[in-house]
Scaffold this motif. Sequence first.
Motif, PDB file in Angstrom:
ATOM      1  N   UNK A 212       0.880  -1.268   0.027  1.00  0.00           N
ATOM      2  CA  UNK A 212       0.142  -0.056  -0.143  1.00  0.00           C
ATOM      3  C   UNK A 212       0.903   1.219   0.125  1.00  0.00           C
ATOM      4  N   UNK A 213       1.947   1.287  -0.230  1.00  0.00           N
ATOM      5  CA  UNK A 213       2.968   2.243  -0.107  1.00  0.00           C
ATOM      6  C   UNK A 213       2.511   3.264  -1.363  1.00  0.00           C
ATOM      7  N   UNK A 214       2.372   4.643  -0.771  1.00  0.00           N
ATOM      8  CA  UNK A 214       2.185   5.723  -2.107  1.00  0.00           C
ATOM      9  C   UNK A 214       3.397   6.669  -2.034  1.00  0.00           C
ATOM     10  N   UNK A 215       4.010   7.009  -3.015  1.00  0.00           N
ATOM     11  CA  UNK A 215       5.040   8.079  -3.093  1.00  0.00           C
ATOM     12  C   UNK A 215       4.664   9.053  -3.943  1.00  0.00           C
ATOM     13  N   UNK A 216       5.706  10.302  -4.073  1.00  0.00           N
ATOM     14  CA  UNK A 216       5.254  11.403  -4.918  1.00  0.00           C
ATOM     15  C   UNK A 216       6.271  11.306  -6.053  1.00  0.00           C
ATOM     16  N   UNK A 217       7.147  10.347  -6.365  1.00  0.00           N
ATOM     17  CA  UNK A 217       8.102  10.207  -7.307  1.00  0.00           C
ATOM     18  C   UNK A 217       7.587  10.370  -8.476  1.00  0.00           C
ATOM     19  N   UNK A 218       6.515   9.561  -9.078  1.00  0.00           N
ATOM     20  CA  UNK A 218       5.869   9.527 -10.196  1.00  0.00           C
ATOM     21  C   UNK A 218       5.356  10.976 -10.771  1.00  0.00           C
ATOM     22  N   UNK A 219       4.728  11.748  -9.609  1.00  0.00           N
ATOM     23  CA  UNK A 219       4.054  12.867  -9.925  1.00  0.00           C
ATOM     24  C   UNK A 219       5.465  13.876 -10.024  1.00  0.00           C
TER      25      UNK A 219
END
Length: 300
Positions: A271-278
Amino acid sequence: MAGADGGHLLARGGAGVSPRPRVLVTGASGNVGAPLVEHLLKGGAQVRVASRGEGARVPEGATAVRFDFEDPSTHAPALEGVEKVFLLRPPALSDVKRHLLPVVRAVKEAGVRHVVFLSLLGVEKNQAVPHAKVERFILEAGVPHTFLRPSFFMQNLSTTHRDDIREHGELFMPVGSGKTGFIDTRDIAAVGARTLLEDGHEGKAYDLTGAEALSYAEVARLFTEVLGRPIRYNEPGALRFAARWYRRDVPLAYIAVMTGIYTVCRLGLAGTVTRDTETLLGRAPISMRQFIQDHKACWM
């Protein structure tokens, strides 16, 4: 879809853009490789598409070269003059020391100055997975690199699990209530193109996810809303899940891998969410709702 085509891929400031780099792309016909090749061509790269056989069809502007992970004699000729490589491990090749290490050595010997490897989210915490071994090969070879570490692909729902959704109206995975930070492979491709077309990404590892973590019950509700017919989340146990795939004549090794992956999700580790893609794309990642809308026809 706003932003999803990566049309502004090079508009962001910061790192410099390499002039017409010569790039070899492995896995070029897949869900990541195909849009990656398109982005690279639009960005002015000279693209070589790795192919096991002769006469492969490639996009206009790209060149097909013979490259077989299982045939080391094809590696050096395909890499001659190549500056950058997008490396994707074929899922069927589990013996990475036998089939990937020679590729990494060939990349080093060819003088390739940047390899972008499609790895796996959380790989640094799980040294048993093949991706971790490939990362280690690259690090030990001293090749300038970027590791892309994506979460679960949304496209698994339009490929591996398409028939269960289309024919049975269900999501059938042993994940319990665990959530997943799904990512669209088109976003992975757009990030991959940026790291290959720009300088300044060497030595970096990017954890790539979507903007939200969803349970499979929530995904089923989105399918129901977009498709206009009931799609339910069927919560099987691991044995029931494995039995269905075994009846489909799927190899036991592949079933074991799928079951293991979904166990990770069941345990709440996906369930990890990161900001790298954005951050890398300068826009929000493609949402699950948008993904379902864009691929609606395949489940109808």
